[in-house]
Design an enzyme around this catalytic site. Structure first.
Site, PDB file in Angstrom:
ATOM      1  N   ARG A 285       0.639  -1.211  -0.099  1.00 31.02           N
ATOM      2  CA  ARG A 285      -0.018  -0.056  -0.118  1.00 31.02           C
ATOM      3  C   ARG A 285       1.106   1.143  -0.069  1.00 31.02           C
ATOM      4  NH1 ARG A 285      -4.636   2.285  -1.416  1.00 31.02           N
ATOM      5  NH2 ARG A 285      -5.318   3.713   0.041  1.00 31.02           N
ATOM      6  N   MET A 354      -4.179  -0.873  10.346  1.00 29.86           N
ATOM      7  CA  MET A 354      -3.205  -0.763   9.428  1.00 29.86           C
ATOM      8  C   MET A 354      -4.032  -0.892   7.805  1.00 29.86           C
ATOM      9  SD  MET A 354       0.179  -2.820  10.992  1.00 29.86           S
ATOM     10  CE  MET A 354       1.101  -2.258   9.299  1.00 29.86           C
ATOM     11  N   GLU A 380     -14.849 -20.480  27.560  1.00 29.83           N
ATOM     12  CA  GLU A 380     -13.956 -21.244  28.274  1.00 29.83           C
ATOM     13  C   GLU A 380     -13.167 -20.527  29.371  1.00 29.83           C
ATOM     14  OE1 GLU A 380     -12.822 -24.408  27.566  1.00 29.83           O
ATOM     15  OE2 GLU A 380     -13.494 -24.577  25.382  1.00 29.83           O
TER      16      GLU A 380
HETATM   17  P1  TGC Z   1     -13.235 -24.931  43.019  1.00 29.93           P
HETATM   18  O1  TGC Z   1     -13.844 -24.940  44.128  1.00 29.93           O
HETATM   19  O2  TGC Z   1     -12.306 -24.010  42.747  1.00 29.93           O
HETATM   20  O3  TGC Z   1     -13.119 -26.207  42.370  1.00 29.93           O
HETATM   21  C1  TGC Z   1     -14.044 -27.104  42.336  1.00 29.93           C
HETATM   22  C2  TGC Z   1     -13.548 -28.661  42.000  1.00 29.93           C
HETATM   23  O4  TGC Z   1     -12.632 -28.609  40.951  1.00 29.93           O
HETATM   24  C3  TGC Z   1     -11.304 -28.546  40.954  1.00 29.93           C
HETATM   25  N1  TGC Z   1     -10.807 -27.815  39.781  1.00 29.93           N
HETATM   26  C4  TGC Z   1     -10.376 -28.314  38.681  1.00 29.93           C
HETATM   27  N2  TGC Z   1     -10.233 -29.400  38.281  1.00 29.93           N
HETATM   28  C5  TGC Z   1      -9.630 -29.663  37.093  1.00 29.93           C
HETATM   29  N3  TGC Z   1      -9.195 -28.646  36.435  1.00 29.93           N
HETATM   30  C6  TGC Z   1      -9.302 -27.511  36.523  1.00 29.93           C
HETATM   31  N4  TGC Z   1      -9.158 -26.313  35.836  1.00 29.93           N
HETATM   32  C7  TGC Z   1      -9.904 -26.829  37.960  1.00 29.93           C
HETATM   33  N5  TGC Z   1     -10.473 -25.876  38.634  1.00 29.93           N
HETATM   34  C8  TGC Z   1     -10.792 -26.222  39.863  1.00 29.93           C
HETATM   35  C9  TGC Z   1     -10.885 -28.080  42.089  1.00 29.93           C
HETATM   36  O5  TGC Z   1      -9.768 -28.642  42.615  1.00 29.93           O
HETATM   37  C10 TGC Z   1     -12.281 -28.734  42.980  1.00 29.93           C
HETATM   38  O6  TGC Z   1     -11.843 -30.127  43.368  1.00 29.93           O
HETATM   39  P2  TGC Z   1     -12.491 -30.872  44.344  1.00 29.93           P
HETATM   40  O7  TGC Z   1     -12.093 -32.253  44.294  1.00 29.93           O
HETATM   41  O8  TGC Z   1     -11.917 -30.242  45.706  1.00 29.93           O
HETATM   42  O9  TGC Z   1     -14.032 -30.846  44.438  1.00 29.93           O
HETATM   43  O10 TGC Z   1     -14.699 -24.302  42.064  1.00 29.93           O
HETATM   44  P3  TGC Z   1     -15.276 -22.800  42.017  1.00 29.93           P
HETATM   45  O11 TGC Z   1     -16.959 -23.141  42.032  1.00 29.93           O
HETATM   46  O12 TGC Z   1     -14.733 -22.116  43.010  1.00 29.93           O
HETATM   47  O13 TGC Z   1     -14.925 -22.238  40.683  1.00 29.93           O
HETATM   48  C11 TGC Z   1     -13.784 -21.974  40.024  1.00 29.93           C
HETATM   49  C12 TGC Z   1     -13.647 -21.224  38.845  1.00 29.93           C
HETATM   50  C13 TGC Z   1     -14.289 -19.967  38.673  1.00 29.93           C
HETATM   51  C14 TGC Z   1     -12.266 -21.186  38.439  1.00 29.93           C
HETATM   52  C15 TGC Z   1     -14.266 -22.276  37.689  1.00 29.93           C
HETATM   53  O14 TGC Z   1     -15.743 -22.283  38.115  1.00 29.93           O
HETATM   54  C16 TGC Z   1     -14.255 -21.740  36.470  1.00 29.93           C
HETATM   55  O15 TGC Z   1     -13.311 -21.761  35.602  1.00 29.93           O
HETATM   56  N6  TGC Z   1     -15.417 -20.726  35.919  1.00 29.93           N
HETATM   57  C17 TGC Z   1     -15.573 -20.422  34.305  1.00 29.93           C
HETATM   58  C18 TGC Z   1     -16.240 -21.357  33.666  1.00 29.93           C
HETATM   59  C19 TGC Z   1     -15.994 -21.681  32.319  1.00 29.93           C
HETATM   60  O16 TGC Z   1     -14.889 -21.730  31.943  1.00 29.93           O
HETATM   61  N7  TGC Z   1     -16.850 -21.978  31.729  1.00 29.93           N
HETATM   62  C20 TGC Z   1     -16.771 -22.474  30.165  1.00 29.93           C
HETATM   63  C21 TGC Z   1     -17.793 -23.152  29.577  1.00 29.93           C
HETATM   64  S1  TGC Z   1     -17.523 -24.273  28.338  1.00 29.93           S
HETATM   65  C22 TGC Z   1     -17.271 -23.282  27.010  1.00 29.93           C
HETATM   66  O17 TGC Z   1     -16.962 -22.135  27.165  1.00 29.93           O
HETATM   67  C23 TGC Z   1     -17.017 -23.716  25.865  1.00 29.93           C
HETATM   68  S2  TGC Z   1     -16.725 -22.728  24.420  1.00 29.93           S
HETATM   69  C24 TGC Z   1     -16.212 -24.083  23.392  1.00 29.93           C
HETATM   70  C25 TGC Z   1     -15.790 -23.585  22.057  1.00 29.93           C
HETATM   71  O18 TGC Z   1     -16.803 -23.237  21.393  1.00 29.93           O
HETATM   72  O19 TGC Z   1     -14.715 -23.801  21.696  1.00 29.93           O
HETATM   73  P1  FAD Z   2     -20.952 -13.992  33.444  1.00 32.43           P
HETATM   74  O1  FAD Z   2     -20.371 -14.964  34.120  1.00 32.43           O
HETATM   75  O2  FAD Z   2     -21.941 -13.298  33.650  1.00 32.43           O
HETATM   76  O3  FAD Z   2     -19.784 -12.730  33.568  1.00 32.43           O
HETATM   77  C1  FAD Z   2     -19.999 -11.279  33.298  1.00 32.43           C
HETATM   78  C2  FAD Z   2     -18.805 -10.757  33.463  1.00 32.43           C
HETATM   79  O4  FAD Z   2     -18.583 -10.684  34.998  1.00 32.43           O
HETATM   80  C3  FAD Z   2     -17.398 -11.133  32.686  1.00 32.43           C
HETATM   81  O5  FAD Z   2     -16.719 -10.086  32.609  1.00 32.43           O
HETATM   82  C4  FAD Z   2     -17.058 -11.841  33.968  1.00 32.43           C
HETATM   83  O6  FAD Z   2     -15.564 -11.842  33.852  1.00 32.43           O
HETATM   84  C5  FAD Z   2     -17.296 -11.119  35.238  1.00 32.43           C
HETATM   85  N1  FAD Z   2     -17.066 -11.986  36.480  1.00 32.43           N
HETATM   86  C6  FAD Z   2     -17.890 -13.101  36.850  1.00 32.43           C
HETATM   87  N2  FAD Z   2     -17.490 -13.347  38.128  1.00 32.43           N
HETATM   88  C7  FAD Z   2     -16.431 -12.453  38.409  1.00 32.43           C
HETATM   89  C8  FAD Z   2     -15.742 -12.536  39.672  1.00 32.43           C
HETATM   90  N3  FAD Z   2     -15.955 -13.494  40.469  1.00 32.43           N
HETATM   91  N4  FAD Z   2     -14.918 -11.480  39.954  1.00 32.43           N
HETATM   92  C9  FAD Z   2     -14.770 -10.692  38.754  1.00 32.43           C
HETATM   93  N5  FAD Z   2     -15.473 -10.505  37.538  1.00 32.43           N
HETATM   94  C10 FAD Z   2     -16.481 -11.585  37.356  1.00 32.43           C
HETATM   95  N6  FAD Z   2     -20.657 -23.015  27.461  1.00 32.43           N
HETATM   96  C11 FAD Z   2     -20.778 -23.973  27.324  1.00 32.43           C
HETATM   97  O7  FAD Z   2     -20.951 -24.720  28.460  1.00 32.43           O
HETATM   98  N7  FAD Z   2     -20.394 -24.734  26.282  1.00 32.43           N
HETATM   99  C12 FAD Z   2     -20.328 -24.462  24.983  1.00 32.43           C
HETATM  100  O8  FAD Z   2     -20.017 -24.946  24.260  1.00 32.43           O
HETATM  101  C13 FAD Z   2     -20.141 -22.794  24.854  1.00 32.43           C
HETATM  102  N8  FAD Z   2     -19.703 -22.256  23.769  1.00 32.43           N
HETATM  103  C14 FAD Z   2     -19.900 -20.825  23.737  1.00 32.43           C
HETATM  104  C15 FAD Z   2     -20.088 -20.093  22.774  1.00 32.43           C
HETATM  105  C16 FAD Z   2     -20.150 -18.875  22.472  1.00 32.43           C
HETATM  106  C17 FAD Z   2     -20.205 -18.080  21.105  1.00 32.43           C
HETATM  107  C18 FAD Z   2     -20.012 -17.978  23.723  1.00 32.43           C
HETATM  108  C19 FAD Z   2     -20.217 -16.611  23.640  1.00 32.43           C
HETATM  109  C20 FAD Z   2     -20.235 -18.702  24.974  1.00 32.43           C
HETATM  110  C21 FAD Z   2     -20.035 -20.222  25.045  1.00 32.43           C
HETATM  111  N9  FAD Z   2     -20.411 -20.565  26.163  1.00 32.43           N
HETATM  112  C22 FAD Z   2     -20.310 -22.173  26.154  1.00 32.43           C
HETATM  113  C23 FAD Z   2     -20.381 -19.961  27.468  1.00 32.43           C
HETATM  114  C24 FAD Z   2     -19.317 -19.375  27.968  1.00 32.43           C
HETATM  115  O9  FAD Z   2     -18.503 -20.479  28.512  1.00 32.43           O
HETATM  116  C25 FAD Z   2     -19.500 -18.239  28.807  1.00 32.43           C
HETATM  117  O10 FAD Z   2     -20.309 -17.167  28.282  1.00 32.43           O
HETATM  118  C26 FAD Z   2     -18.736 -17.677  29.999  1.00 32.43           C
HETATM  119  O11 FAD Z   2     -18.229 -18.893  30.743  1.00 32.43           O
HETATM  120  C27 FAD Z   2     -19.096 -16.702  30.916  1.00 32.43           C
HETATM  121  O12 FAD Z   2     -20.107 -16.889  31.244  1.00 32.43           O
HETATM  122  P2  FAD Z   2     -21.522 -15.562  31.125  1.00 32.43           P
HETATM  123  O13 FAD Z   2     -21.505 -15.199  29.820  1.00 32.43           O
HETATM  124  O14 FAD Z   2     -22.535 -16.162  31.816  1.00 32.43           O
HETATM  125  O15 FAD Z   2     -21.040 -14.498  31.910  1.00 32.43           O
END
Ligand code: TGC
Ligand code: FAD
Length: 401
Positions: A285, A354, A380
């Protein structure tokens, strides 16, 4: 512009991967072979069509067979169950290359391999492994993962979806939201509470009465990926569909470790595509009678992009080595997922600028990557949740609640 309104861009994919620190030398021949074959597949099958599908908000379902053939479904699952039996660096490189094409296609592969096949392999019975894994590996059967609920996203432990014991089967009720692949999935790995309030995994099959999967529309992000709900209205599920070898939140969180690891590599792939596009464009460009790449401000952008990509490549490679040795901690994976997505988003935004006005068009992949990454930074585990995981890991103090 093509006369066919469904073909916004049919440009040749000129991608050349950046490798500033010769990271290739850290890879084995097998890693490079896997990486190159997926790169070729993406150039041939994904790049020519993806912008069109994203613009129309359609999932390119015809890619599923090819994804199965390149081994993108369950790359680390043993060959005897239909997986590719590869190591974690190969898996990471595959996700990097697929997301270089589009985050939505990588999402499909992540969900199938890390969130559906992995739990069935790690926590399922031998019968469940044999029944589902080989078909999931080829893409003949597709799955989705239900953890998030309308009122429980970042804190899944509060989930209300539950099942009640009813003899030979259970009765499942509740709803999941934001579920990738749900609108077309044949099965769903659903996390729900049992009569004792413990979280268990259960395989729900399309066609079970009371189970529906409405699609979520009007997304500005991951437009080439299908997202939907899972609704359970007194669904009768045979008890043999419960994953027998896991109870508690650590079940779904262990699956997330697998998927988050892949995303750490994947998001960097999207960043590489943005950098490569901006580098090429800026050399071609001309403004003020010289290539814009010759201006210091544009060089600053490119220099910072390649620095972050290089740091990310090294972080991912080291994490892959630790993962292969079974030494990678969940907190290390959180750091890499958060780092890659943060820098990929920044790189996409800088690269977009850019390209000036051209940056907002579908002629180039940057805006699509940028919008996709707005989902990747949230799903995630959000950016902030991963920061808090690192904070808790280094201080020993929980700042979540
Ligand atoms: P907490 O009390 O810390 O833990 C409960 C139990 O879980 C164990 N643990 C784990 N184990 C394996 N891997 C990990 N990363 C682990 N983190 C914790 C922990 O040791 C405990 O075990 P035990 O034996 O003592 O019972 O749990 P909490 O309720 O305080 O939550 C912790 C927190 C906030 C970190 C967790 O809940 C979290 O990661 N929240 C985020 C939720 C999330 O990532 N959701 C994703 C949904 S799936 C998705 O988004 C798919 S998108 C897919 C795509 O399109 O690519
Ligand atoms: P919330 O939990 O309501 O969070 C809102 C805001 O508050 C965020 O900025 C967060 O960081 C903040 N927050 C929350 N708690 C705290 C804290 N303790 N301290 C400080 N800040 C905080 N889920 C599945 O199970 N399976 C799937 O296949 C899947 N696919 C997805 C695909 C897409 C396109 C999208 C957008 C989401 C998908 N998800 C799936 C869900 C995804 O994992 C959630 O959107 C994500 O975990 C956040 O949850 P929430 O959207 O309810 O936001």
């Amino acid at each position: 512009m093509s006369e066919n309104k469904h073909h916004v861009s049919q440009k040749k994919d000129l991608f050349e991967a950046p490798d500033y620190y010769l990271v290739d030398e850290l890879l084995t021949e097998e890693h490079r072979l896997v990486r190159d074959s997926v790169r070729d597949w993406v150039k041939k099958e994904v790049s020519p069509i993806i912008e069109d599908y994203a613009q129309r908000a359609k999932f390119p379902k015809h890619l599923l067979k090819g994804l199965g053939e390149i081994g993108a479904f369950g790359p680390t699952i043993p060959v005897e169950y239909g997986g590719a039996g590869l190591d974690y660096i190969s898996y990471g490189l595959m996700m990097q290359e697929i997301e270089r094409g589009d985050s939505g296609i990588r999402s499909t592969a992540s969900v199938q391999g890390s969130l559906v096949m992995y739990p069935i392999y790690a926590f399922g019975s031998e019968e469940q492994r044999k029944k589902y894994l080989p078909k999931l590996a080829t893409g003949e059967m597709m799955g989705c993962f239900g953890l998030t609920e309308p009122d429980f996203g970042s804190n899944p432990s509060g989930m209300v979806t539950n099942f009640k014991d009813a003899g030979s089967h259970v009765i499942l009720n509740g709803a999941k939201l934001w579920i990738s692949n749900s609108p077309f999935a044949d099965i769903a790995v659903v996390w729900a509470k049992n009569d004792q309030g413990e979280i268990e995994g259960i395989i729900v099959e399309r066609g079970m009465e009371g189970f529906s999967t409405p699609e979520t529309h009007n997304k500005w992000s991951l437009r080439a990926s299908a997202t939907g709900e899972l609704v359970f209205d007194n669904v009768k599920v045979p008890k043999e569909n419960i994953l027998p070898n896991i109870k508690g939140l650590k079940g779904p969180l262990s699956c997330l470790n697998q998927a988050r690891y892949g995303i750490a590599w994947g998001a960097l792939g999207a960043a590489m595509d943005c950098y490569d596009t901006a580098l090429r464009y800026s050399k071609e460009r001309i403004q003020f009678d010289r290539p814009i790449a010759g201006f210091q401000l544009q060089q600053k952008k490119l220099a910072e992009m390649i620095t972050e990509i290089t740091k990310g490549q090294l972080l991912n490679w080291r994490l892959g080595v630790l993962k292969n040795e079974n030494r990678a901690t969940p907190a290390q994976i959180s750091m890499a997922k958060r780092n890659s997505v943060e820098h990929a988003l920044k790189i996409a935004r800088e690269a977009r600028q850019m390209l000036g006005g051209m940056g907002i068009t579908g002629e180039y992949p940057i805006m699509r990557h940028m919008m996709n990454l707005e989902s990747v930074v949230t799903y995630e585990g959000t950016h902030d949740i991963h920061l808090l995981i690192t904070g808790m890991d280094v201080t020993g103090l929980n700042a979540f609640a």
